[in-house]
Scaffold this motif. Sequence first.
Motif, PDB file in Angstrom:
ATOM      1  N   GLY A  50      11.877   4.459 -10.639  1.00 33.99           N
ATOM      2  CA  GLY A  50      10.834   4.564  -9.626  1.00 33.99           C
ATOM      3  C   GLY A  50      10.665   5.976  -9.098  1.00 33.99           C
ATOM      4  N   THR A  51       9.452   6.494  -9.189  1.00 34.54           N
ATOM      5  CA  THR A  51       9.105   7.766  -8.557  1.00 34.54           C
ATOM      6  C   THR A  51       7.646   7.682  -8.136  1.00 34.54           C
ATOM      7  N   CYS A  52       7.279   8.600  -7.270  1.00 33.62           N
ATOM      8  CA  CYS A  52       5.879   8.710  -6.900  1.00 33.62           C
ATOM      9  C   CYS A  52       5.060   9.158  -8.100  1.00 33.62           C
ATOM     10  N   GLN A  53       5.608  10.107  -8.885  1.00 30.72           N
ATOM     11  CA  GLN A  53       4.834  10.658 -10.002  1.00 30.72           C
ATOM     12  C   GLN A  53       4.478   9.586 -11.038  1.00 30.72           C
ATOM     13  N   GLU A  64       3.905   8.214   3.836  1.00 30.86           N
ATOM     14  CA  GLU A  64       4.226   9.199   2.803  1.00 30.86           C
ATOM     15  C   GLU A  64       5.746   9.245   2.696  1.00 30.86           C
ATOM     16  N   ARG A  65       6.277   8.458   1.798  1.00 32.34           N
ATOM     17  CA  ARG A  65       7.752   8.371   1.738  1.00 32.34           C
ATOM     18  C   ARG A  65       8.370   9.725   1.424  1.00 32.34           C
ATOM     19  N   LEU A  66       7.632  10.542   0.694  1.00 32.72           N
ATOM     20  CA  LEU A  66       8.182  11.865   0.346  1.00 32.72           C
ATOM     21  C   LEU A  66       8.393  12.721   1.591  1.00 32.72           C
ATOM     22  N   ALA A  75       0.840  -1.210   0.000  1.00 35.21           N
ATOM     23  CA  ALA A  75       0.000   0.000   0.000  1.00 35.21           C
ATOM     24  C   ALA A  75       0.865   1.246   0.000  1.00 35.21           C
ATOM     25  N   GLY A  76       1.826   1.279  -0.929  1.00 39.66           N
ATOM     26  CA  GLY A  76       2.563   2.519  -1.174  1.00 39.66           C
ATOM     27  C   GLY A  76       1.766   3.344  -2.175  1.00 39.66           C
ATOM     28  N   TYR A  77       2.450   4.304  -2.801  1.00 38.90           N
ATOM     29  CA  TYR A  77       1.753   5.193  -3.739  1.00 38.90           C
ATOM     30  C   TYR A  77       1.090   4.400  -4.876  1.00 38.90           C
ATOM     31  N   ALA A  78       1.772   3.372  -5.394  1.00 40.62           N
ATOM     32  CA  ALA A  78       1.248   2.642  -6.544  1.00 40.62           C
ATOM     33  C   ALA A  78       0.143   1.660  -6.138  1.00 40.62           C
ATOM     34  N   GLY A  79       0.416   0.841  -5.096  1.00 37.67           N
ATOM     35  CA  GLY A  79      -0.565  -0.167  -4.688  1.00 37.67           C
ATOM     36  C   GLY A  79      -1.859   0.457  -4.204  1.00 37.67           C
ATOM     37  N   GLY A  95       4.671   0.388  -9.911  1.00 38.43           N
ATOM     38  CA  GLY A  95       5.553   1.145  -9.019  1.00 38.43           C
ATOM     39  C   GLY A  95       7.012   0.738  -9.132  1.00 38.43           C
ATOM     40  N   ASP A  96       7.740   0.961  -8.040  1.00 38.89           N
ATOM     41  CA  ASP A  96       9.186   0.730  -8.038  1.00 38.89           C
ATOM     42  C   ASP A  96       9.561  -0.727  -8.331  1.00 38.89           C
ATOM     43  N   ALA A  97       8.647  -1.661  -8.050  1.00 40.04           N
ATOM     44  CA  ALA A  97       8.972  -3.081  -8.175  1.00 40.04           C
ATOM     45  C   ALA A  97       8.902  -3.578  -9.618  1.00 40.04           C
ATOM     46  N   LEU A 126       5.133  -4.070  -4.114  1.00 33.67           N
ATOM     47  CA  LEU A 126       5.901  -4.090  -2.857  1.00 33.67           C
ATOM     48  C   LEU A 126       7.044  -3.075  -2.827  1.00 33.67           C
ATOM     49  N   GLY A 127       7.154  -2.268  -3.878  1.00 36.64           N
ATOM     50  CA  GLY A 127       8.051  -1.110  -3.827  1.00 36.64           C
ATOM     51  C   GLY A 127       9.521  -1.467  -3.747  1.00 36.64           C
ATOM     52  N   SER A 128      10.265  -0.628  -3.059  1.00 36.38           N
ATOM     53  CA  SER A 128      11.720  -0.791  -2.984  1.00 36.38           C
ATOM     54  C   SER A 128      12.209  -0.301  -1.627  1.00 36.38           C
ATOM     55  N   VAL A 152      -3.115  -5.703   0.920  1.00 34.98           N
ATOM     56  CA  VAL A 152      -2.209  -6.236   1.948  1.00 34.98           C
ATOM     57  C   VAL A 152      -1.067  -5.240   2.158  1.00 34.98           C
ATOM     58  N   ASN A 153      -0.747  -4.974   3.404  1.00 40.87           N
ATOM     59  CA  ASN A 153       0.420  -4.109   3.667  1.00 40.87           C
ATOM     60  C   ASN A 153       1.013  -4.449   5.029  1.00 40.87           C
ATOM     61  N   ALA A 154       2.308  -4.146   5.157  1.00 46.25           N
ATOM     62  CA  ALA A 154       3.024  -4.474   6.391  1.00 46.25           C
ATOM     63  C   ALA A 154       2.392  -3.808   7.609  1.00 46.25           C
ATOM     64  N   THR A 155       1.952  -2.568   7.456  1.00 44.99           N
ATOM     65  CA  THR A 155       1.336  -1.861   8.574  1.00 44.99           C
ATOM     66  C   THR A 155       0.050  -1.195   8.081  1.00 44.99           C
ATOM     67  N   TYR A 180       5.678  24.626  -4.324  1.00 45.48           N
ATOM     68  CA  TYR A 180       5.308  23.661  -5.369  1.00 45.48           C
ATOM     69  C   TYR A 180       5.542  22.236  -4.856  1.00 45.48           C
ATOM     70  N   LYS A 181       6.731  22.038  -4.266  1.00 47.15           N
ATOM     71  CA  LYS A 181       7.068  20.691  -3.769  1.00 47.15           C
ATOM     72  C   LYS A 181       6.082  20.255  -2.684  1.00 47.15           C
ATOM     73  N   GLU A 182       5.703  21.181  -1.821  1.00 48.38           N
ATOM     74  CA  GLU A 182       4.769  20.832  -0.753  1.00 48.38           C
ATOM     75  C   GLU A 182       3.405  20.434  -1.336  1.00 48.38           C
ATOM     76  N   PRO A 222      -3.658  -6.630   7.164  1.00 45.39           N
ATOM     77  CA  PRO A 222      -2.296  -6.296   7.587  1.00 45.39           C
ATOM     78  C   PRO A 222      -1.440  -7.558   7.654  1.00 45.39           C
ATOM     79  N   GLY A 223      -0.180  -7.444   7.304  1.00 41.50           N
ATOM     80  CA  GLY A 223       0.710  -8.607   7.415  1.00 41.50           C
ATOM     81  C   GLY A 223       1.922  -8.448   6.538  1.00 41.50           C
ATOM     82  N   TRP A 224       2.913  -9.272   6.822  1.00 42.85           N
ATOM     83  CA  TRP A 224       4.168  -9.254   6.062  1.00 42.85           C
ATOM     84  C   TRP A 224       4.145 -10.411   5.073  1.00 42.85           C
ATOM     85  N   VAL A 225       4.294 -10.109   3.798  1.00 44.56           N
ATOM     86  CA  VAL A 225       4.277 -11.160   2.775  1.00 44.56           C
ATOM     87  C   VAL A 225       5.598 -11.917   2.839  1.00 44.56           C
ATOM     88  N   THR A 226       5.518 -13.224   3.054  1.00 49.56           N
ATOM     89  CA  THR A 226       6.750 -14.010   3.137  1.00 49.56           C
ATOM     90  C   THR A 226       6.929 -14.939   1.934  1.00 49.56           C
TER      91      THR A 226
HETATM   92  C1  LIG Z   1      13.063   9.603   1.481  1.00 45.83           C
HETATM   93  C2  LIG Z   1      12.465   9.438   0.117  1.00 45.83           C
HETATM   94  C3  LIG Z   1      12.066  10.559  -0.587  1.00 45.83           C
HETATM   95  C4  LIG Z   1      11.502  10.436  -1.848  1.00 45.83           C
HETATM   96  N1  LIG Z   1      11.113  11.559  -2.510  1.00 45.83           N
HETATM   97  C5  LIG Z   1      10.514  11.437  -3.707  1.00 45.83           C
HETATM   98  C6  LIG Z   1      10.041  12.593  -4.390  1.00 45.83           C
HETATM   99  O1  LIG Z   1      10.204  13.714  -3.924  1.00 45.83           O
HETATM  100  N2  LIG Z   1       9.389  12.421  -5.574  1.00 45.83           N
HETATM  101  C7  LIG Z   1       9.181  11.181  -6.117  1.00 45.83           C
HETATM  102  O2  LIG Z   1       8.561  11.075  -7.182  1.00 45.83           O
HETATM  103  N3  LIG Z   1       9.653  10.060  -5.509  1.00 45.83           N
HETATM  104  C8  LIG Z   1      10.296  10.163  -4.326  1.00 45.83           C
HETATM  105  N4  LIG Z   1      10.762   9.056  -3.688  1.00 45.83           N
HETATM  106  C9  LIG Z   1      10.567   7.765  -4.345  1.00 45.83           C
HETATM  107  C10 LIG Z   1       9.154   7.289  -4.090  1.00 45.83           C
HETATM  108  O3  LIG Z   1       8.867   7.376  -2.720  1.00 45.83           O
HETATM  109  C11 LIG Z   1       8.986   5.869  -4.576  1.00 45.83           C
HETATM  110  O4  LIG Z   1       9.269   5.825  -5.960  1.00 45.83           O
HETATM  111  C12 LIG Z   1       7.565   5.405  -4.310  1.00 45.83           C
HETATM  112  O5  LIG Z   1       7.339   5.348  -2.926  1.00 45.83           O
HETATM  113  C13 LIG Z   1       7.310   4.037  -4.923  1.00 45.83           C
HETATM  114  O6  LIG Z   1       5.991   3.681  -4.640  1.00 45.83           O
HETATM  115  P1  LIG Z   1       5.578   2.154  -4.564  1.00 45.83           P
HETATM  116  O7  LIG Z   1       4.109   2.154  -4.293  1.00 45.83           O
HETATM  117  O8  LIG Z   1       6.081   1.409  -5.747  1.00 45.83           O
HETATM  118  O9  LIG Z   1       6.369   1.533  -3.319  1.00 45.83           O
HETATM  119  P2  LIG Z   1       6.490   1.952  -1.804  1.00 45.83           P
HETATM  120  O10 LIG Z   1       6.107   3.351  -1.600  1.00 45.83           O
HETATM  121  O11 LIG Z   1       7.866   1.486  -1.455  1.00 45.83           O
HETATM  122  O12 LIG Z   1       5.418   1.054  -1.059  1.00 45.83           O
HETATM  123  C14 LIG Z   1       5.570  -0.334  -0.904  1.00 45.83           C
HETATM  124  C15 LIG Z   1       4.674  -0.792   0.225  1.00 45.83           C
HETATM  125  O13 LIG Z   1       4.789  -2.197   0.335  1.00 45.83           O
HETATM  126  C16 LIG Z   1       4.990  -2.545   1.714  1.00 45.83           C
HETATM  127  N5  LIG Z   1       5.780  -3.785   1.727  1.00 45.83           N
HETATM  128  C17 LIG Z   1       7.012  -3.995   1.221  1.00 45.83           C
HETATM  129  N6  LIG Z   1       7.387  -5.273   1.395  1.00 45.83           N
HETATM  130  C18 LIG Z   1       6.358  -5.875   2.047  1.00 45.83           C
HETATM  131  C19 LIG Z   1       6.131  -7.231   2.486  1.00 45.83           C
HETATM  132  N7  LIG Z   1       7.013  -8.216   2.274  1.00 45.83           N
HETATM  133  N8  LIG Z   1       4.960  -7.491   3.121  1.00 45.83           N
HETATM  134  C20 LIG Z   1       4.019  -6.516   3.321  1.00 45.83           C
HETATM  135  N9  LIG Z   1       4.188  -5.242   2.900  1.00 45.83           N
HETATM  136  C21 LIG Z   1       5.344  -4.927   2.282  1.00 45.83           C
HETATM  137  C22 LIG Z   1       5.725  -1.364   2.305  1.00 45.83           C
HETATM  138  O14 LIG Z   1       5.531  -1.339   3.698  1.00 45.83           O
HETATM  139  C23 LIG Z   1       5.059  -0.199   1.582  1.00 45.83           C
HETATM  140  O15 LIG Z   1       3.907   0.224   2.246  1.00 45.83           O
HETATM  141  C24 LIG Z   1      11.342   9.150  -2.431  1.00 45.83           C
HETATM  142  C25 LIG Z   1      11.755   8.017  -1.726  1.00 45.83           C
HETATM  143  C26 LIG Z   1      12.307   8.151  -0.465  1.00 45.83           C
HETATM  144  C27 LIG Z   1      12.733   6.917   0.299  1.00 45.83           C
END
Ligand SMILES: Cc1cc2nc3c(=O)[nH]c(=O)nc-3n(C[C@H](O)[C@H](O)[C@H](O)COP(=O)(O)OP(=O)(O)OC[C@H]3O[C@@H](n4cnc5c(N)ncnc54)[C@H](O)[C@@H]3O)c2cc1C
Length: 376
Positions: free
Chosen positions: A277-280, A43-45, A9-13, A263-265, A103-105, A35-38, A345-347, A74-78
Motif C-alpha cells: 500500500g502506497t499513495c503512489q 492527507e495521510r502523507l 475517500a482516501g487517495y484511492a477511493g 488501495g491499501d485494502a 476502506l484503506g488500512s 461514502v466516508n467516515a468524515t 520533491y517530497k513536498e 457521510p457515515g461509518w460503514v458497519t
Molecule cells: C503517516 C503516514 C504517512 C504516509 N506517507 C506516505 C508517503 O509518503 N508515500 C506513500 O506513497 N504512502 C504513504 N503512506 C501510505 C498511504 O497513506 C496509504 O497507502 C494510502 O493512504 C492508502 O490509500 P487508501 O485510499 O487505500 O486508504 P486510506 O487513505 O486509508 O483511506 C481510507 C478511507 O476510508 C475511510 N474509512 C475507513 N474505514 C471506514 C468505515 N468503516 N466507514 C467509513 N469510512 C471508513 C477512512 O476514514 C479514509 O478516509 C503514509 C501513511 C501514513 C499513515
Amino acid sequence: MTEIVILGAGYAGLAAAVQLAARTRHDDTVQVTLVNATDRFTERLRLPLTATGQQVADLRLPGLLAGTGARFEPGWVTAIDLAARTVTLDDRKITFDILVYALGSVADTAAVPGADEHAYTLNSFDDAAVLAGRLAGASDVVVGGAGPTGVESAAEIASRFPHLTVTLVGRHEPGAAMHPMARAHLRAALDRLGVRTVRAEIRKVLPDGVHLDGGTLPADLFLWAGGTRVSPLAAAMTTDPRGRIVTDAALRSVSHPFVYAVGDAAAIRQPYGIMHGTCQSGMPTGVHAALSILRELNGKQPRAFRFGYYHTPVSLGRRDGVVQFTHGDDSPRRLYLTGRLAARYKEIVTASPWPTYRRMRRMPASAAFWPRGKRA
Ligand SMILES: Cc1cc2nc3c(=O)[nH]c(=O)nc-3n(C[C@H](O)[C@H](O)[C@H](O)COP(=O)(O)OP(=O)(O)OC[C@H]3O[C@@H](n4cnc5c(N)ncnc54)[C@H](O)[C@@H]3O)c2cc1C
C-alpha cells in the motif's frame, strides 16, 4: 439506474469517485455515491505534520464533488451485505449495483501486546491532533517501526521538539531498502536531529516504556508505525492472509466480481508479487477501477491493471529528505536525491493529489493520461 457506491475517500477511493463522477456527469442512468467516515479529505502523507502541531489545509469532500452529480454520504460503514447488495452506514442502509471498496488500512496495534492500550497512531487527522496535544508535555518518545512512516514521524518530532529524547525502534535499519549512499544520508540526518535508532524487536508496550528483546526503553509516549491492518469488513470476500481483498487482473474481487477493491485494502498481484500500500499506487488503482466500471457499463471487458513503482520519497524534517528512485518492483535504482532538493520533491509529491482530483473533475484521466508505471 445503476448505483455505484464507493466506500472510503482516501487517495484511492477519491480517485475512483472523481473519475466516475466526471465521466457520468451527463448520464441520468448512473448514480455515483461516495461514502466516508468524515467529510474531510485526510492527507495521510501530512499526518506527521499535524501530529507535531503544524497547520495543514482543511480539504472538504462535498466541495470537491459539487457540480459533478456525485453524492457524498457521510457515515461509518458497519456492514456489507453482498447478497442483498446493501451497505449499512451507522443506522441506515444504502443499496448498490457496483461497489468500489477503498476502506484503506490502519496501524496494526494488535501486532504487539500493549499497543492497543498505550500506543498513539497516525490513523486519522483526529489521532494525529491528539498526539500533537501530548507531545509538548512528553520527555521520552519512542517511535515503533523504522519504515518510511516511522522515519518521517521520528524526524518531524525531533526537529519540532528538540528537547525531547526521540528513539526510533525497528527490526531493520532505517532506509534498509535504499541504495547504501541514500541510506547513509538518511542515517546522518537522523543523527543530526538527535534521533537515536535501535534495531530490535518490540515485545510489549507498557504505560511508561517499551519492552524490547534486550531490555526496556523508557517512553512516556509511544507512536506505533510498525505495520498496517485492514478492516474486518473485507472478510465478506475472498481475502489474502493479511485480510486484503484478492482481486483479478482488472481489480474485481475474485469472489464477488461486482466489487472492485483498490488501495491499501486490496491484494493486487503484479508480475513482481502483491503490491504494497502506497499513495503512489493507490491513486492509479482508483482511476483504473473507475475506467473498468465504465467499460463494463458500455458492454466491454475491463482491462488488466499494470503498475510499477518509481520512487520512495522520505522527508527528514522540513529541510531535508531522501528520494530513492526505484525499479518497477520497488527495488532501489542507483539514482537518488538528498537534502533540500529531496525535501522539495517530497513536498511536491505530497501536495499533488488534491489539485489532481480537482483537475480530473473537468478533464477525466484516460489510460494514456494517467501514468501506469513502468514494467517491473
Ligand atoms: C503517516 C503516514 C504517512 C504516509 N506517507 C506516505 C508517503 O509518503 N508515500 C506513500 O506513497 N504512502 C504513504 N503512506 C501510505 C498511504 O497513506 C496509504 O497507502 C494510502 O493512504 C492508502 O490509500 P487508501 O485510499 O487505500 O486508504 P486510506 O487513505 O486509508 O483511506 C481510507 C478511507 O476510508 C475511510 N474509512 C475507513 N474505514 C471506514 C468505515 N468503516 N466507514 C467509513 N469510512 C471508513 C477512512 O476514514 C479514509 O478516509 C503514509 C501513511 C501514513 C499513515
